[in-house]
Every structure is written in C-alpha cells, then in structure tokens.
Design a protein around this motif. Structure first.
Motif, short mmCIF file in Angstrom:
data_model
loop_
_atom_site.label_atom_id
_atom_site.label_comp_id
_atom_site.label_asym_id
_atom_site.label_seq_id
_atom_site.Cartn_x
_atom_site.Cartn_y
_atom_site.Cartn_z
N PRO A 32 -3.86 33.83 -13.85
CA PRO A 32 -4.48 34.78 -14.78
C PRO A 32 -5.06 34.03 -15.98
N ILE A 33 -6.17 34.50 -16.47
CA ILE A 33 -6.76 33.92 -17.68
C ILE A 33 -7.10 35.05 -18.66
N LEU A 34 -7.26 34.67 -19.90
CA LEU A 34 -7.75 35.58 -20.93
C LEU A 34 -8.85 34.86 -21.66
N TYR A 35 -10.08 35.33 -21.50
CA TYR A 35 -11.22 34.72 -22.18
C TYR A 35 -11.26 35.21 -23.62
N GLU A 36 -11.35 34.27 -24.56
CA GLU A 36 -11.29 34.62 -25.99
C GLU A 36 -12.59 34.20 -26.67
N ARG A 37 -13.42 35.19 -26.97
CA ARG A 37 -14.74 34.91 -27.52
C ARG A 37 -14.68 34.25 -28.89
N ASP A 76 -27.19 36.58 -28.51
CA ASP A 76 -27.50 37.52 -27.43
C ASP A 76 -26.29 37.82 -26.55
N PHE A 77 -25.16 37.14 -26.83
CA PHE A 77 -23.97 37.31 -26.00
C PHE A 77 -22.73 37.57 -26.87
N PRO A 78 -22.72 38.68 -27.64
CA PRO A 78 -21.59 38.93 -28.53
C PRO A 78 -20.26 39.13 -27.83
N ASP A 79 -20.30 39.53 -26.55
CA ASP A 79 -19.03 39.70 -25.82
C ASP A 79 -18.45 38.36 -25.39
N LEU A 80 -19.26 37.29 -25.47
CA LEU A 80 -18.81 35.96 -25.08
C LEU A 80 -18.63 35.03 -26.27
N GLN A 95 -11.92 38.88 -16.29
CA GLN A 95 -11.85 37.72 -17.18
C GLN A 95 -12.57 36.52 -16.57
N TYR A 96 -12.47 36.38 -15.26
CA TYR A 96 -13.20 35.29 -14.60
C TYR A 96 -14.70 35.54 -14.62
N GLU A 97 -15.10 36.79 -14.55
CA GLU A 97 -16.53 37.11 -14.65
C GLU A 97 -17.07 36.70 -16.01
N LYS A 98 -16.29 36.94 -17.06
CA LYS A 98 -16.71 36.51 -18.39
C LYS A 98 -16.75 34.99 -18.48
N LEU A 99 -15.75 34.34 -17.87
CA LEU A 99 -15.73 32.88 -17.88
C LEU A 99 -16.96 32.30 -17.20
N VAL A 100 -17.35 32.86 -16.06
CA VAL A 100 -18.52 32.36 -15.33
C VAL A 100 -19.78 32.51 -16.18
N ARG A 101 -19.90 33.63 -16.85
CA ARG A 101 -21.08 33.84 -17.72
C ARG A 101 -21.07 32.87 -18.88
N ALA A 102 -19.90 32.67 -19.48
CA ALA A 102 -19.80 31.73 -20.61
C ALA A 102 -20.04 30.29 -20.16
N ALA A 103 -19.65 29.98 -18.91
CA ALA A 103 -19.87 28.63 -18.39
C ALA A 103 -21.35 28.29 -18.31
N ASN A 104 -22.19 29.29 -18.14
CA ASN A 104 -23.63 29.06 -18.14
C ASN A 104 -24.14 28.66 -19.52
N LEU A 105 -23.37 28.99 -20.55
CA LEU A 105 -23.73 28.60 -21.91
C LEU A 105 -23.16 27.22 -22.24
N LEU A 107 -20.04 24.85 -20.22
CA LEU A 107 -18.95 24.83 -19.24
C LEU A 107 -17.62 24.41 -19.84
N GLU A 108 -17.58 23.25 -20.49
CA GLU A 108 -16.32 22.74 -21.00
C GLU A 108 -15.71 23.68 -22.03
N ILE A 109 -16.53 24.17 -22.93
CA ILE A 109 -16.00 25.05 -23.99
C ILE A 109 -15.55 26.38 -23.41
N SER A 110 -16.24 26.87 -22.39
CA SER A 110 -15.80 28.13 -21.78
C SER A 110 -14.40 27.99 -21.20
N LEU A 111 -14.09 26.85 -20.59
CA LEU A 111 -12.75 26.61 -20.05
C LEU A 111 -11.72 26.45 -21.16
N MET A 112 -12.14 25.83 -22.24
CA MET A 112 -11.24 25.62 -23.38
C MET A 112 -10.96 26.92 -24.12
N ALA A 113 -11.84 27.90 -23.99
CA ALA A 113 -11.70 29.17 -24.71
C ALA A 113 -10.87 30.19 -23.97
N CYS A 114 -10.29 29.80 -22.84
CA CYS A 114 -9.44 30.70 -22.06
C CYS A 114 -7.97 30.31 -22.21
#
Length: 202
Positions: A32-37, A76-80, A95-105, A107-114
C-alpha cells in the motif's frame, strides 16, 4: 524485527495496525502507498533551488528567492503538487494512479513523495538504509523481508527516540518520533491507538 530493535513483537504489530490497518500488501501483491502532494511540492522546490544554486545552473535575476520557491512548479496539477492541505483520495490502486501521473512530472520525486508498505515509511527517507529511492521501492515491493529490512534501518538510523519509546511502551514518544508532533492535531488518537493495538496483541 523485535530482536533487532530489542522491543516486543506486539509493539511492532501495533505500528503496522496504526499505519496500514495490519495490511503490508494489497490484494494484488503491491505494498500500500499513500501519495502526498505536499511532499511532492516541497521536494520539487528543493530540487529546483539546488539546481539554481549550482555553478552550472542558469541563475536568473530573482531566482532562488522565497517567492519563487513558494510558487507551484506544476500549477496544472494541484491534486499532485500543492504546498499544503491533504487531498489523498481513496486507498488502494487510486494511490498508484496518482503516483503514475506524478511520475510523468518527476519520477524520482514521485516515489519519494509516497509513504510505503505496512509501516508507511516516506520515500524521502530512503537513505536510512538504501543508496537510491529505486532500491528502497524495490525492497518494499519484493516482499515481507524487504519491508522488515527497511523498517529496522529506518528506526535505527532516523528514529532512535521512537525505538526508545517502543522499548518503554511510551506511546506518545513513539508517536512524536514516528509521525511528528503534528499528530496531536492531525490525528489525536495516534498514541492511544498504539496503546490499544499493543494491548490487543500482547
């Protein structure tokens, strides 16, 4: 884990219950992950400030000041990416769907933000026991042993007061170390929940 940290098994189980409802893996096998914008925002801001301050960075007039550091790099991505407020959404694959979207912005930081796995350890702390954020994530995905290894290193290297709290069954000290003092307003039942779960497993 209990032997490595010199704590009771019930104390460790209490943390897993509090952090992930006792489920270190989803039904499909992913942790399980929790993406934290908010963390994504902070980490991107730090990364950009570091680039601007480097000798090779293209330093524009006014760059690196407080105003630019607090501007949203991805408006343009306030939810991320957002400087404050929680907007987690549903658990599980959302949460993984959010991570995948954030990874497009980024990658490394999206993983660190979970926050990852049964112990919900923030990827930002990967250096507690890993050389890279990718090693950290791979260990969480790999299985129970990987999650246990990260938890032990995290507690020993970054949360020694939390270990002392677990040893003394001082749940407020555990909460202060593990979750930060914000738990008192954000999740005021955190410490009492740990005590409840400990008693349940004891």
């Amino acid at each position: 884990m209990a032997m490595e940290l010199n704590v009771e098994v019930a104390a460790i189980k209490a943390i897993v219950m509090q952090e992930s409802q006792g489920h270190p893996f989803l039904e499909n096998g992913l942790p399980p992950i929790l993406y934290e914008r908010r963390h994504f925002f902070e980490l991107v801001a730090k990364k950009r400030a570091k680039v601007e301050q480097s000798p090779s960075g293209l330093k524009r007039k006014g760059s690196g000041n407080k105003q630019s550091q607090h501007q949203n790099p991805y408006p343009d991505f306030p939810d991320l990416c957002f400087p404050h407020g929680d907007n987690y959404g549903p658990d599980g694959l959302h949460q993984y769907e959010k991570l995948v979207r954030a990874a497009n912005l980024d990658l490394e930081i999206s993983l660190m933000a979970c926050s990852w796995g049964g112990f919900q350890i923030l990827g930002e702390y990967y250096s507690s026991g890993c050389a890279t954020i990718f090693e950290f994530v791979n260990k969480f995905i790999s299985g129970t042993d990987g999650q246990a290894e990260i938890f032990i290193a995290f507690m020993k290297n970054m949360k020694p007061d939390g270990v002392k709290g677990l040893q003394a069954r001082n749940w407020e000290k555990v909460a202060d170390s593990y979750s930060g003092s914000i738990w008192r307003t954000k999740n005021p039942d955190y410490a009492s929940n740990l005590a409840k779960y400990y008693d349940q497993f004891k």
